[in-house]
Scaffold this active site. Structure first.
Site, PDB file in Angstrom:
ATOM      1  N   SER A 151       0.808  -1.209   0.000  1.00  0.00           N
ATOM      2  CA  SER A 151       0.000   0.000   0.000  1.00  0.00           C
ATOM      3  C   SER A 151       0.844   1.263   0.000  1.00  0.00           C
ATOM      4  O   SER A 151       0.308   2.364  -0.038  1.00  0.00           O
ATOM      5  CB  SER A 151      -0.929   0.007   1.221  1.00  0.00           C
ATOM      6  OG  SER A 151      -0.192  -0.182   2.409  1.00  0.00           O
ATOM      7  N   HIS A 181      -2.766  -3.154  -5.816  1.00  0.00           N
ATOM      8  CA  HIS A 181      -3.151  -2.757  -4.465  1.00  0.00           C
ATOM      9  C   HIS A 181      -4.663  -2.832  -4.314  1.00  0.00           C
ATOM     10  O   HIS A 181      -5.399  -1.933  -4.718  1.00  0.00           O
ATOM     11  CB  HIS A 181      -2.649  -1.338  -4.165  1.00  0.00           C
ATOM     12  CG  HIS A 181      -3.037  -0.840  -2.814  1.00  0.00           C
ATOM     13  ND1 HIS A 181      -3.234   0.494  -2.523  1.00  0.00           N
ATOM     14  CD2 HIS A 181      -3.273  -1.509  -1.651  1.00  0.00           C
ATOM     15  CE1 HIS A 181      -3.571   0.629  -1.257  1.00  0.00           C
ATOM     16  NE2 HIS A 181      -3.609  -0.574  -0.710  1.00  0.00           N
ATOM     17  N   GLU A 193      -5.640  -0.316  -7.197  1.00  0.00           N
ATOM     18  CA  GLU A 193      -4.594   0.535  -7.780  1.00  0.00           C
ATOM     19  C   GLU A 193      -3.573  -0.342  -8.476  1.00  0.00           C
ATOM     20  O   GLU A 193      -3.124  -1.339  -7.910  1.00  0.00           O
ATOM     21  CB  GLU A 193      -3.858   1.309  -6.673  1.00  0.00           C
ATOM     22  CG  GLU A 193      -4.558   2.532  -6.170  1.00  0.00           C
ATOM     23  CD  GLU A 193      -3.685   3.274  -5.163  1.00  0.00           C
ATOM     24  OE1 GLU A 193      -3.490   4.478  -5.345  1.00  0.00           O
ATOM     25  OE2 GLU A 193      -3.215   2.653  -4.194  1.00  0.00           O
ATOM     26  N   ASN A 231      -3.512   5.849  -0.424  1.00  0.00           N
ATOM     27  CA  ASN A 231      -2.982   6.136   0.905  1.00  0.00           C
ATOM     28  C   ASN A 231      -2.281   7.482   1.006  1.00  0.00           C
ATOM     29  O   ASN A 231      -2.116   8.014   2.108  1.00  0.00           O
ATOM     30  CB  ASN A 231      -2.060   5.004   1.358  1.00  0.00           C
ATOM     31  CG  ASN A 231      -2.859   3.799   1.786  1.00  0.00           C
ATOM     32  OD1 ASN A 231      -3.922   3.931   2.376  1.00  0.00           O
ATOM     33  ND2 ASN A 231      -2.369   2.610   1.481  1.00  0.00           N
TER      34      ASN A 231
END
Length: 327
Positions: A151, A181, A193, A231
């Site tokens: 992440s 991800h 992702e 993130n």
């Protein structure tokens, strides 16, 4: 006279061009068929990825974990999720049974020698991922895509772990490394992702996009920058909420309530942090802080203290909220 662009301006321009080239149309041309998936890690993320692949892509999944106890716990969780899908009439019992039969648990990493695509879903510890990918380079077939569910950790650095340091130009393994991800919980969240490292080949990228879409997911693209997209945006939001609690700007319930009732999110930032895992939140904030050198990503002292106390959120029974533990 036109001014010379600064290094920062060049980097920003390069990032914009990279994102534009991804989003315009990443085609599946050159994508390889995935007939067998390998997933490393039988925790909530790994199990979720394996189960969705079995249900949607309908491929055999070799589920690897060094702990037999973790495998057993994960498969019980899979049975529970499948039973719920049947109860909600989203799956027939025969479909659930077929998906369950595709999950093949093992404690041996060597079992991945026949996988066409491997997804690593182990804790967000750089040294652990580097060691694992170094081993995968010699275990998985020479055509296999080696994907990480990281992440926040650089894909280029993870890919470099597959290379012989004396042969930096040999990208036969590193070109097959990419990030997929997934969002938590995997059976519910549709977004994934996709992040390429410097070494990632077009075939690897196309195969990753194609397979993730076969799992019923919606792809977004990010360049290889700390935290990527999700993130880089989410974790500072959570961290700032914890700082508000730490400094007395508001209490727990007020912080979560204003975000739920004021911005229409399904849960507040403190509850969300508990569900993600406070240790995971701290690990990601540490990566953002270290890799960017920007003080705005400094982890909250309270977050660090909660992790030190073992109060990791829902999975430990206590975080910012308390949770009943299953016996």
């Amino acid at each position: 006279m036109a001014s010379i662009m600064s290094a920062r301006q060049v980097l920003r321009l390069g990032n914009r061009l990279s994102v534009r080239s991804y989003s315009s149309a990443v085609k599946h041309e050159g994508a390889r068929d995935v007939k067998r998936l390998g997933v490393i890690g039988a925790g909530q993320m790994g199990l979720g990825i394996a189960l969705v692949a079995a249900m949607k892509a309908q491929v055999p999944v070799t589920l690897v974990d060094s702990s037999q106890k973790s495998l057993d716990k994960g498969l019980v969780f899979a049975d529970t999720l499948l039973a719920k899908q049947v109860a909600k009439e989203k799956l027939t019992q025969s479909q659930a049974d077929a998906a369950r039969a595709l999950l093949l648990p093992t404690t041996s990493l060597d079992a991945l020698h026949e996988a066409d695509f491997v997804i690593e879903a182990v804790p967000e510890i750089p040294s652990l991922k580097f060691e694992l990918f170094s081993r995968l380079a010699s275990i998985a077939p020479s055509h296999a895509v080696l994907a990480t569910n990281t992440s926040s950790i650089s894909i280029t650095r993870i890919a470099a772990a597959t290379q012989d340091p004396s042969k930096p130009l040999d990208t036969s393994a590193s070109s097959r490394v990419v990030a997929t991800h997934f969002m938590n919980p995997v059976p519910v969240q549709k977004g994934v992702e996709i992040i390429s490292g410097l070494q990632t080949s077009p075939t690897t990228l196309a195969t990753a996009v194609s397979f993730v879409e076969k799992m019923g997911k919606i792809v977004s693209y990010s360049v290889d920058s700390p935290g990527f997209l999700a993130n880089r945006i989410l974790m500072p939001y959570i961290n700032e909420a914890i700082i508000c609690l730490e400094s007395g700007v508001g209490d727990r319930d007020s912080i979560d309530a204003i975000m739920k009732n004021g911005t229409n999110v399904p849960m507040g930032p403190l509850q969300l942090a508990d569900f993600i895992g406070l240790d995971t939140c701290l690990a990601i904030m540490n990566v953002l802080h270290t890799e960017t050198g920007d003080s705005k990503y400094r982890p909250s002292v309270l977050l660090k203290n909660y992790v030190a106390a073992g109060w990791l959120g829902k999975k430990s029974g206590k975080g910012f909220y308390e949770y009943a533990q299953k016996k």
